[in-house]
Design a protein around this motif. Structure first.
Motif, short mmCIF file in Angstrom:
data_model
loop_
_atom_site.label_atom_id
_atom_site.label_comp_id
_atom_site.label_asym_id
_atom_site.label_seq_id
_atom_site.Cartn_x
_atom_site.Cartn_y
_atom_site.Cartn_z
N THR A 150 -5.58 6.56 10.62
CA THR A 150 -5.62 8.18 12.10
C THR A 150 -6.16 7.19 13.05
O THR A 150 -5.32 7.19 14.73
N LEU A 151 -6.81 6.43 12.74
CA LEU A 151 -7.84 5.20 13.91
C LEU A 151 -6.64 3.49 13.53
O LEU A 151 -6.19 3.12 14.56
N ILE A 152 -6.29 3.57 12.19
CA ILE A 152 -5.67 2.32 11.89
C ILE A 152 -3.50 2.29 11.63
O ILE A 152 -4.18 3.13 10.78
N ASP A 153 -3.42 1.65 11.69
CA ASP A 153 -1.79 2.31 11.70
C ASP A 153 -1.65 0.67 10.92
O ASP A 153 -1.22 -0.39 11.21
N ASP A 154 -1.58 1.35 9.28
CA ASP A 154 -1.21 0.61 7.97
C ASP A 154 -0.51 1.56 6.92
O ASP A 154 -1.11 0.55 5.93
N ILE A 155 0.31 2.50 8.11
CA ILE A 155 1.47 2.23 6.97
C ILE A 155 2.28 1.79 6.34
O ILE A 155 2.56 1.43 5.20
N ASP A 156 2.48 0.55 7.11
CA ASP A 156 3.90 -0.07 6.75
C ASP A 156 3.14 -1.48 5.69
O ASP A 156 3.57 -1.43 4.96
N LEU A 157 1.96 -1.75 5.54
CA LEU A 157 0.45 -2.19 4.70
C LEU A 157 0.73 -1.28 3.24
O LEU A 157 0.78 -1.84 2.14
N ALA A 158 0.27 -0.20 3.53
CA ALA A 158 0.22 0.77 2.56
C ALA A 158 2.13 1.11 1.65
O ALA A 158 1.85 1.28 -0.14
N VAL A 159 3.46 0.74 2.49
CA VAL A 159 4.38 1.17 1.65
C VAL A 159 4.20 -0.74 1.32
O VAL A 159 4.93 -0.14 -0.20
N CYS A 160 4.01 -1.41 1.55
CA CYS A 160 4.12 -2.63 1.34
C CYS A 160 3.48 -3.07 0.02
O CYS A 160 3.72 -3.62 -1.47
#
Length: 234
Positions: free
Chosen positions: A21-31
């Motif tokens: 929501t505030l931090i763009d951590d999708i790529d990190l989560a997928v990794c």
């Protein structure tokens, strides 16, 4: 100005989810998920597959991906995930619109808090790294790494705020955020920049925006001659 619209909408407090929501951590989560998959012999996924599958309880999400808890207990998988995620989350960028929302709330005299399923220690450390910790009245995370609901923490936060729950706007990126908001009586708003895709979020019936920037535009003053409308708009 957006701060004027916040006043006219009757909102007294803003609560934001953090991850997605505030931090763009999708790529990190997928990794991090794929590192778990490689370690425990589960096929890798794409970001699109992640966003179409991710859900709470998170144990069900991992089971749907093919993780065998008889072979690798869920807490072990979570620990493996967090070893990578927690070490790198502070490197992720903030989503567009974060600074503008915080500034608008500050001008309007509206308190802002965070409610997250992240461990509270990691959450505080990441906010400090981003120079944002002082911008939030309350920072609420979990005190464990069990990857469970944050509904109980939301109820405690609501009691702490002491304001009418319907005058709190909760901005999140998952259907779980919607459920949590409804459970405590907050107004839910969802953004599509996070951990679940837009088609899933729209099933909730909550207002859905393509990011915080679009939310800013929708809260902007009406064109000259238009009739002002209070409340959250979809």
């Amino acid at each position: 100005m957006i701060d004027d619209l916040l006043h006219s909408s009757g909102i007294e407090h803003l609560v934001f989810d953090w991850n997605g929501t505030l931090i763009d951590d999708i790529d990190l989560a997928v990794c991090a998920v794929n590192r778990c998959g490689e370690y425990f012999d589960v096929a890798p996924i794409t970001a699109a597959q992640y966003r179409a599958t991710f859900d709470f309880p998170i144990a069900d999400f991992y089971a749907a991906l093919g993780f065998d808890f008889a072979r690798a207990p869920f807490p072990v998988i979570v620990q493996h995930y967090l070893e990578h995620f927690d070490a790198h989350v502070a490197e992720c960028d903030l989503h567009d619109g974060v600074v503008e929302w915080l500034a608008a709330a500050r001008r309007a005299g509206i308190g802002v808090s965070i409610l997250s399923a992240s461990h509270c220690d990691v959450l505080v450390q990441t906010l400090e790294a981003k120079g944002l910790l002082g911008d939030f009245e309350h920072v609420v995370g979990l005190n464990h790494n069990h990857a469970t609901s944050k509904a109980a923490e939301a109820a405690i936060l609501q009691k702490t705020l002491g304001t009418p729950p319907a005058r709190t706007l909760f901005v999140g990126d998952t259907l779980h955020d919607y459920d949590v908001a409804c459970a405590v009586g907050w107004q839910p708003v969802l953004v599509t920049t996070g951990h679940q895709d837009a088609s899933r979020l729209r099933r909730s019936g909550a207002p859905v925006f393509d990011g915080l920037g679009e939310m800013l535009a929708r809260f902007a003053p009406e064109p000259a001659g238009a009739v002002a409308r209070g409340g959250v708009r979809s």
